[in-house]
Write an enzyme that holds these catalytic residues in place. Structure first.
Site, PDB file in Angstrom:
ATOM      1  N   ASP A   1     -14.789  20.744  29.430  1.00 47.54           N
ATOM      2  CA  ASP A   1     -15.674  21.391  30.410  1.00 47.54           C
ATOM      3  C   ASP A   1     -17.044  21.703  29.803  1.00 47.54           C
ATOM      4  O   ASP A   1     -18.072  21.575  30.482  1.00 47.54           O
ATOM      5  CB  ASP A   1     -15.039  22.686  30.933  1.00 47.54           C
ATOM      6  CG  ASP A   1     -13.915  22.423  31.924  1.00 47.54           C
ATOM      7  OD1 ASP A   1     -13.757  21.262  32.351  1.00 47.54           O
ATOM      8  OD2 ASP A   1     -13.194  23.378  32.267  1.00 47.54           O
TER       9      ASP A   1
ATOM     10  N   ARG B   1      -5.844  16.688   3.032  1.00 46.38           N
ATOM     11  CA  ARG B   1      -4.826  16.544   4.079  1.00 46.38           C
ATOM     12  C   ARG B   1      -4.393  15.080   4.219  1.00 46.38           C
ATOM     13  O   ARG B   1      -5.228  14.170   4.158  1.00 46.38           O
ATOM     14  CB  ARG B   1      -5.359  17.066   5.416  1.00 46.38           C
ATOM     15  CG  ARG B   1      -6.382  16.152   6.065  1.00 46.38           C
ATOM     16  CD  ARG B   1      -6.973  16.686   7.342  1.00 46.38           C
ATOM     17  NE  ARG B   1      -6.034  16.743   8.444  1.00 46.38           N
ATOM     18  CZ  ARG B   1      -6.385  16.553   9.724  1.00 46.38           C
ATOM     19  NH1 ARG B   1      -7.642  16.314  10.052  1.00 46.38           N
ATOM     20  NH2 ARG B   1      -5.494  16.627  10.673  1.00 46.38           N
TER      21      ARG B   1
ATOM     22  N   ARG C   1      -0.793   6.279  17.521  1.00 44.85           N
ATOM     23  CA  ARG C   1      -0.073   7.373  16.852  1.00 44.85           C
ATOM     24  C   ARG C   1       0.936   8.035  17.810  1.00 44.85           C
ATOM     25  O   ARG C   1       1.367   7.412  18.771  1.00 44.85           O
ATOM     26  CB  ARG C   1      -1.084   8.355  16.246  1.00 44.85           C
ATOM     27  CG  ARG C   1      -1.919   7.705  15.118  1.00 44.85           C
ATOM     28  CD  ARG C   1      -2.848   8.683  14.443  1.00 44.85           C
ATOM     29  NE  ARG C   1      -2.111   9.764  13.809  1.00 44.85           N
ATOM     30  CZ  ARG C   1      -2.676  10.853  13.281  1.00 44.85           C
ATOM     31  NH1 ARG C   1      -3.998  10.975  13.312  1.00 44.85           N
ATOM     32  NH2 ARG C   1      -1.943  11.788  12.729  1.00 44.85           N
TER      33      ARG C   1
ATOM     34  N   HIS D   1      -6.578  16.724  22.101  1.00 45.28           N
ATOM     35  CA  HIS D   1      -5.387  16.496  22.927  1.00 45.28           C
ATOM     36  C   HIS D   1      -4.960  17.723  23.721  1.00 45.28           C
ATOM     37  O   HIS D   1      -3.941  17.684  24.405  1.00 45.28           O
ATOM     38  CB  HIS D   1      -4.236  16.029  22.024  1.00 45.28           C
ATOM     39  CG  HIS D   1      -4.662  15.088  20.949  1.00 45.28           C
ATOM     40  ND1 HIS D   1      -5.169  13.837  21.232  1.00 45.28           N
ATOM     41  CD2 HIS D   1      -4.724  15.214  19.599  1.00 45.28           C
ATOM     42  CE1 HIS D   1      -5.497  13.244  20.091  1.00 45.28           C
ATOM     43  NE2 HIS D   1      -5.235  14.050  19.086  1.00 45.28           N
TER      44      HIS D   1
ATOM     45  N   ASN E   1     -15.789  14.779  17.201  1.00 40.32           N
ATOM     46  CA  ASN E   1     -14.401  14.535  16.816  1.00 40.32           C
ATOM     47  C   ASN E   1     -13.709  15.892  16.924  1.00 40.32           C
ATOM     48  O   ASN E   1     -13.755  16.687  15.989  1.00 40.32           O
ATOM     49  CB  ASN E   1     -14.317  13.998  15.383  1.00 40.32           C
ATOM     50  CG  ASN E   1     -12.868  13.728  14.985  1.00 40.32           C
ATOM     51  OD1 ASN E   1     -11.930  14.107  15.704  1.00 40.32           O
ATOM     52  ND2 ASN E   1     -12.676  13.092  13.835  1.00 40.32           N
TER      53      ASN E   1
ATOM     54  N   ARG F   1      -0.735  12.400  20.999  1.00 35.87           N
ATOM     55  CA  ARG F   1      -2.153  12.116  20.681  1.00 35.87           C
ATOM     56  C   ARG F   1      -2.759  11.100  21.648  1.00 35.87           C
ATOM     57  O   ARG F   1      -3.919  10.709  21.507  1.00 35.87           O
ATOM     58  CB  ARG F   1      -2.293  11.599  19.251  1.00 35.87           C
ATOM     59  CG  ARG F   1      -1.921  12.631  18.204  1.00 35.87           C
ATOM     60  CD  ARG F   1      -2.205  12.120  16.796  1.00 35.87           C
ATOM     61  NE  ARG F   1      -1.342  12.794  15.852  1.00 35.87           N
ATOM     62  CZ  ARG F   1      -1.630  13.957  15.266  1.00 35.87           C
ATOM     63  NH1 ARG F   1      -2.772  14.561  15.500  1.00 35.87           N
ATOM     64  NH2 ARG F   1      -0.774  14.515  14.417  1.00 35.87           N
TER      65      ARG F   1
ATOM     66  N   ALA G   1      -7.518  18.016  16.504  1.00 26.86           N
ATOM     67  CA  ALA G   1      -6.334  18.307  17.329  1.00 26.86           C
ATOM     68  C   ALA G   1      -6.696  18.836  18.714  1.00 26.86           C
ATOM     69  O   ALA G   1      -5.931  18.648  19.666  1.00 26.86           O
ATOM     70  CB  ALA G   1      -5.434  19.305  16.604  1.00 26.86           C
TER      71      ALA G   1
ATOM     72  N   GLU H   1     -17.320   9.916  21.428  1.00 28.36           N
ATOM     73  CA  GLU H   1     -16.118  10.437  20.753  1.00 28.36           C
ATOM     74  C   GLU H   1     -15.818   9.594  19.516  1.00 28.36           C
ATOM     75  O   GLU H   1     -15.880   8.364  19.577  1.00 28.36           O
ATOM     76  CB  GLU H   1     -14.947  10.343  21.739  1.00 28.36           C
ATOM     77  CG  GLU H   1     -13.605  10.736  21.170  1.00 28.36           C
ATOM     78  CD  GLU H   1     -12.471  10.530  22.194  1.00 28.36           C
ATOM     79  OE1 GLU H   1     -12.580   9.648  23.072  1.00 28.36           O
ATOM     80  OE2 GLU H   1     -11.480  11.267  22.082  1.00 28.36           O
TER      81      GLU H   1
ATOM     82  N   PRO I   1     -10.912  21.170  14.013  1.00 26.85           N
ATOM     83  CA  PRO I   1     -10.068  21.793  12.990  1.00 26.85           C
ATOM     84  C   PRO I   1      -9.475  20.820  11.981  1.00 26.85           C
ATOM     85  O   PRO I   1      -9.094  19.707  12.325  1.00 26.85           O
ATOM     86  CB  PRO I   1      -8.949  22.458  13.800  1.00 26.85           C
ATOM     87  CG  PRO I   1      -8.978  21.815  15.131  1.00 26.85           C
ATOM     88  CD  PRO I   1     -10.399  21.411  15.370  1.00 26.85           C
ATOM     89  N   ASN I   2      -9.434  21.280  10.760  1.00 25.02           N
ATOM     90  CA  ASN I   2      -8.814  20.586   9.618  1.00 25.02           C
ATOM     91  C   ASN I   2      -9.608  19.405   9.087  1.00 25.02           C
ATOM     92  O   ASN I   2      -9.229  18.818   8.074  1.00 25.02           O
ATOM     93  CB  ASN I   2      -7.368  20.147   9.958  1.00 25.02           C
ATOM     94  CG  ASN I   2      -6.496  21.326  10.311  1.00 25.02           C
ATOM     95  OD1 ASN I   2      -6.380  22.265   9.524  1.00 25.02           O
ATOM     96  ND2 ASN I   2      -5.901  21.317  11.493  1.00 25.02           N
TER      97      ASN I   2
ATOM     98  N   HIS J   1     -12.903   9.223  16.256  1.00 26.47           N
ATOM     99  CA  HIS J   1     -11.690   9.619  15.528  1.00 26.47           C
ATOM    100  C   HIS J   1     -11.543   8.727  14.314  1.00 26.47           C
ATOM    101  O   HIS J   1     -11.738   7.500  14.422  1.00 26.47           O
ATOM    102  CB  HIS J   1     -10.442   9.498  16.407  1.00 26.47           C
ATOM    103  CG  HIS J   1     -10.465  10.450  17.549  1.00 26.47           C
ATOM    104  ND1 HIS J   1     -10.195  11.784  17.383  1.00 26.47           N
ATOM    105  CD2 HIS J   1     -10.775  10.275  18.846  1.00 26.47           C
ATOM    106  CE1 HIS J   1     -10.336  12.389  18.552  1.00 26.47           C
ATOM    107  NE2 HIS J   1     -10.700  11.502  19.449  1.00 26.47           N
TER     108      HIS J   1
ATOM    109  N   TYR K   1      -5.883   9.811   6.352  1.00 25.98           N
ATOM    110  CA  TYR K   1      -7.302  10.149   6.425  1.00 25.98           C
ATOM    111  C   TYR K   1      -8.095   9.755   5.170  1.00 25.98           C
ATOM    112  O   TYR K   1      -9.325   9.899   5.169  1.00 25.98           O
ATOM    113  CB  TYR K   1      -7.467  11.643   6.711  1.00 25.98           C
ATOM    114  CG  TYR K   1      -6.849  12.064   8.031  1.00 25.98           C
ATOM    115  CD1 TYR K   1      -7.385  11.622   9.233  1.00 25.98           C
ATOM    116  CD2 TYR K   1      -5.713  12.882   8.076  1.00 25.98           C
ATOM    117  CE1 TYR K   1      -6.815  11.984  10.456  1.00 25.98           C
ATOM    118  CE2 TYR K   1      -5.136  13.257   9.285  1.00 25.98           C
ATOM    119  CZ  TYR K   1      -5.692  12.802  10.475  1.00 25.98           C
ATOM    120  OH  TYR K   1      -5.124  13.160  11.678  1.00 25.98           O
TER     121      TYR K   1
HETATM  122  C1  DQA Z   1      -8.276  12.986  14.443  1.00 22.29           C
HETATM  123  C2  DQA Z   1      -6.992  12.618  15.211  1.00 22.29           C
HETATM  124  C3  DQA Z   1      -6.331  13.871  15.765  1.00 22.29           C
HETATM  125  O1  DQA Z   1      -5.153  13.522  16.481  1.00 22.29           O
HETATM  126  C4  DQA Z   1      -5.955  14.799  14.639  1.00 22.29           C
HETATM  127  O2  DQA Z   1      -5.400  16.000  15.157  1.00 22.29           O
HETATM  128  C5  DQA Z   1      -7.072  15.081  13.698  1.00 22.29           C
HETATM  129  C6  DQA Z   1      -8.009  14.006  13.355  1.00 22.29           C
HETATM  130  C7  DQA Z   1      -8.924  11.757  13.774  1.00 22.29           C
HETATM  131  O3  DQA Z   1     -10.090  11.853  13.422  1.00 22.29           O
HETATM  132  O4  DQA Z   1      -8.259  10.733  13.578  1.00 22.29           O
HETATM  133  O5  DQA Z   1      -7.183  16.182  13.150  1.00 22.29           O
HETATM  134  O6  DQA Z   1      -9.220  13.506  15.366  1.00 22.29           O
END
Ligand code: DQA
Length: 148
Positions: free
Chosen positions: A92, A23, A112, A85, A79, A116, A82, A103, A15-16, A105, A28
């Site tokens: 699963d 954002r 942070r 966390h 990735n 997180r 949110a 993974e 998400p996002n 990020h 970012y």
């Molecule tokens: C994120 C880190 C997460 O804590 C956050 O909620 C994001 C982006 C990152 O790529 O740094 O949306 O996954």
């Protein structure tokens, strides 16, 4: 290389991340999600990887996409944003499909907020690239290509 002979990697973004460039630019950066897709396309091409990218703001849709990857992909780069966390369901799903997973990020989540600090999805991943911005996806692709 023949398309059928290429390593297939599914990239899952949570998400996002579609709001990149809008954002929290101080965290970012200015580049957009579309810019990220262009970079992934270029890097995957250079590494002879077929990379399919999926983004969703919905936890269940991410679980569905991971399940659909079963038997169809050689690797997953994730990735979960949110959901990293909070989501035991994504953890699963990653464990269920038994596909090697990495993974990513953009930010260094270890530096942070305390909420997180835990990564559920990360518990199913063999490799982690954090705090490298877009380059983390490049590193993840290179890791799958065996260049690391
Ligand atoms: C994120 C880190 C997460 O804590 C956050 O909620 C994001 C982006 C990152 O790529 O740094 O949306 O996954």
């Amino acid at each position: 290389m023949n398309e059928d002979d290429k390593m297939k990697v599914l990239i899952v973004n949570g998400p996002n991340l579609n709001m990149l460039g809008i954002r929290e630019k101080q965290l970012y950066g200015n580049r957009t999600y579309d810019d990220l897709l262009k970079c992934i396309d270029k890097w995957a091409g250079e590494l002879d990887i077929r990379a399919d990218v999926f983004q969703s703001n919905h936890e269940g849709a991410i679980v569905d996409r991971i399940q659909q990857a079963y038997g169809a992909y050689d690797g997953i780069i994730i990735n979960p944003a949110a959901y990293t966390h909070t989501s035991i369901a994504i953890l699963d799903a990653l464990k269920a499909v038994e596909i090697p997973c990495c993974e990513v990020h953009l930010t260094d989540i270890s530096g942070r907020e305390p909420f997180r600090q835990i990564s559920y999805a990360g518990m199913a991943c063999e490799q982690h690239f954090t705090g490298m911005g877009f380059e983390g996806y490049h590193e993840a692709l290179r890791w799958f290509a065996g260049e690391k």
